[in-house]
Structures are given as structure tokens and as C-alpha cells.
Design an enzyme around this catalytic site. Structure first.
Site, PDB file in Angstrom:
ATOM      1  N   HIS A  35      -2.331  -5.968  -2.114  1.00 25.04           N
ATOM      2  CA  HIS A  35      -2.332  -7.178  -2.953  1.00 25.04           C
ATOM      3  C   HIS A  35      -3.060  -8.325  -2.248  1.00 25.04           C
ATOM      4  O   HIS A  35      -3.787  -9.091  -2.881  1.00 25.04           O
ATOM      5  CB  HIS A  35      -0.893  -7.627  -3.259  1.00 25.04           C
ATOM      6  CG  HIS A  35      -0.103  -6.659  -4.076  1.00 25.04           C
ATOM      7  ND1 HIS A  35       0.929  -5.907  -3.546  1.00 25.04           N
ATOM      8  CD2 HIS A  35      -0.182  -6.315  -5.375  1.00 25.04           C
ATOM      9  CE1 HIS A  35       1.451  -5.152  -4.495  1.00 25.04           C
ATOM     10  NE2 HIS A  35       0.794  -5.370  -5.615  1.00 25.04           N
ATOM     11  N   GLU A 146      -8.233   0.023  -6.990  1.00 21.74           N
ATOM     12  CA  GLU A 146      -8.678   1.369  -7.391  1.00 21.74           C
ATOM     13  C   GLU A 146      -7.638   2.447  -7.098  1.00 21.74           C
ATOM     14  O   GLU A 146      -7.800   3.579  -7.511  1.00 21.74           O
ATOM     15  CB  GLU A 146      -9.984   1.722  -6.667  1.00 21.74           C
ATOM     16  CG  GLU A 146     -11.169   0.987  -7.259  1.00 21.74           C
ATOM     17  CD  GLU A 146     -12.479   1.290  -6.563  1.00 21.74           C
ATOM     18  OE1 GLU A 146     -12.454   1.819  -5.431  1.00 21.74           O
ATOM     19  OE2 GLU A 146     -13.520   0.977  -7.152  1.00 21.74           O
ATOM     20  N   VAL A 174      -6.683  -0.248  -0.284  1.00 25.44           N
ATOM     21  CA  VAL A 174      -6.443  -0.621   1.115  1.00 25.44           C
ATOM     22  C   VAL A 174      -5.470   0.400   1.692  1.00 25.44           C
ATOM     23  O   VAL A 174      -4.477   0.762   1.048  1.00 25.44           O
ATOM     24  CB  VAL A 174      -5.866  -2.055   1.214  1.00 25.44           C
ATOM     25  CG1 VAL A 174      -5.561  -2.412   2.660  1.00 25.44           C
ATOM     26  CG2 VAL A 174      -6.853  -3.048   0.616  1.00 25.44           C
TER      27      VAL A 174
END
Ligand code: PAF
Length: 253
Positions: A35, A146, A174
């Protein structure tokens, strides 16, 4: 940073931002570095950064999963402040669904695969809430990771088909150093399972084909829901200690 604990509060503030670019990061809270990367990119590309925190009940097809979804509001607000967010919107369920779950956005049959097949109602719940949030925020850009590849795809398709003016910005997954994709659900894993979970990404990236990926995952104690190849990606959902994890990688050459 301003926190609107009601939609009325946010709506009262929104006109003040007319004429300035707004970037929006919708979340369900329990924020992690994935985030943070969305908020950081949003900060660079927009004058105003708005983040919503709303655990959306309509996208959970399992009441237990909704009940145990991690909630870490104080830490989330601290993190958002440190990232330079301007506006945090925390609506209640009755505000977002004032007439219950009355109108819904239905995914096309072509999306009733993967998450659409294995989590009945999930994509419908996501698309419905995202349509509502995009209409409420009226952002120039909205940022999605993604990792939730199919979610990103249906949201992008929906905004185009409904002529929404918010541009959907895809952002790379990430990962922890081990390769495990950042997810709010990772915090539900025991330290041993978290260590084992890092194999998920490595197996998906290394297996010659999806059958081999499935076999290797099962050999390491994952309960495999699916391993599929679509849209140039290898996508999978697995369970470990009862925690559902998803990930995707480009189809290995
Ligand atoms: O990815 C999520 O956190 C959620 O599905 C979203 C997009 C915020 C909608 O509730």
C-alpha cells in the site's frame, strides 16, 4: 492529514479540491509496504492524495474471512500521515450501502474464472464498491496493485465500459525479501508458515508449466485452489494454515 469518518464529511470537503489533481488509493486497511508504494506513487503524481479505508463486506463470500480480516486503524493512520496523504476517508457500511446491496456490477462471463470462479460474488463486490468509491472521490487517477491481477483487470475494463473519467494506474507487486508478495493476510500466518509461504512465488516463477507448479506447491504443504495461465501471466491461489494467498508472475519462458 484530514480524516473523514463519514461520507457526508468527505462530500463537504471535496469541492475545495476542484481544479487540483486528485489521486486515490482505495484500501481495506491493514496497510503494508504494498500500500505504501501505491500512496508514494500517488503522492508524486497528484496534488491531493486521498486514501479510503473500508472493509467491504460485499466482496467476502465467507463470513469468517470477513470477521478475521485484520484491522489496524491506528497504525494505518500513522503510516498514511508519514507518507504525506492529505485525505483519509473511512465510511461506514450503511453509508456505502444505504439501500443494502441493491444495485450490483456484474462481471462478464469471461471473468468467471480464477477468482471469479473460486470466490463467488468477489468480483461483483469489488466492482460495485470501486464504482461507488470512484464516483464519490472523483479522482483523476486511482492506484491498484498487480498482485490482485484479475481485480485490476476487471476494474480497468469496468471504468472503460462505464466511461468513468478516473484513470486506473497499475502498480507492480511489492515483495518481501523472500519473494513473498505483500498482503494484509500475511500477518495471519505463523512465523513458520510465513517462511514456507515464500516458496509460493519461487515455485510459480521456476516451474516449467502449471502442472509442475501445482505438484511442487502441494509437495510443500500448500492446498492449491488453482494455477492458471492467462493474460500472459501464471496466476495461482493457495491456502496455508487456512490463510488464502494469491500471486501471479509473467509466464516463465
Ligand atoms: O484490493 C483491495 O484492497 C480491495 O479489493 C479494494 C480494491 C479496496 C476494494 O474493496
Amino acid at each position: 492529514m484530514n480524516v473523514s469518518n463519514s461520507l457526508a464529511g468527505w462530500r463537504a470537503r471535496r469541492p475545495a479540491f476542484d481544479g487540483r489533481s486528485i489521486g486515490f488509493v482505495p484500501t481495506m486497511g491493514a496497510l503494508h509496504r504494498g500500500h505504501s508504494s501505491l500512496v508514494e506513487r500517488c503522492r508524486i503524481e497528484n496534488e491531493i492524495v486521498a486514501v479510503s479505508i473500508f472493509v467491504n463486506p460485499s466482496q467476502f463470500n465467507d463470513a469468517n474471512d470477513l470477521a478475521r480480516y485484520p484491522r489496524t486503524l491506528d497504525q494505518d493512520l500513522e503510516l498514511l500521515e508519514s507518507l504525506g496523504a492529505d485525505e483519509v476517508i473511512i465510511p461506514s457500511v450503511p453509508e456505502v450501502y444505504p439501500n443494502g446491496y441493491r444495485f450490483r456490477v456484474e462481471p462478464p462471463p469471461s471473468d468467471l474464472v480464477l477468482e471469479g470462479a473460486h470466490r463467488p460474488g468477489f468480483l461483483q463486490g469489488v466492482m460495485t464498491v470501486v464504482l461507488k468509491l470512484l464516483n464519490l472521490v472523483q479522482a483523476d487517477r486511482a492506484y491498484f496493485g498487480e498482485k490482485d491481477y484479475q481485480q485490476l483487470k476487471v476494474i480497468t475494463d469496468m471504468t472503460q465500459d462505464f466511461f468513468l473519467t478516473t484513470e486506473i494506474i497499475p502498480c507492480p507487486t511489492v515483495r518481501e525479501e523472500s519473494g513473498l508478495a505483500m498482503s494484509s493476510r500475511n500477518m495471519l500466518l505463523s512465523p513458520e508458515a510465513r517462511c514456507n509461504a515464500s516458496r509460493f512465488f519461487r515455485i510459480l516463477s521456476a516451474a516449467a508449466n502449471r502442472a509442475e507448479a501445482r505438484a511442487a506447491l502441494e509437495a510443500h504443504g500448500f492446498i492449491v485452489e488453482y494455477v492458471e495461465e492467462r493474460w500472459g501471466r501464471r496466476l495461482a491461489a493457495v491456502h496455508l494454515e487456512g490463510v488464502r494467498l494469491i500471486d501471479n508472475v509473467p509466464i516463465p519462458k
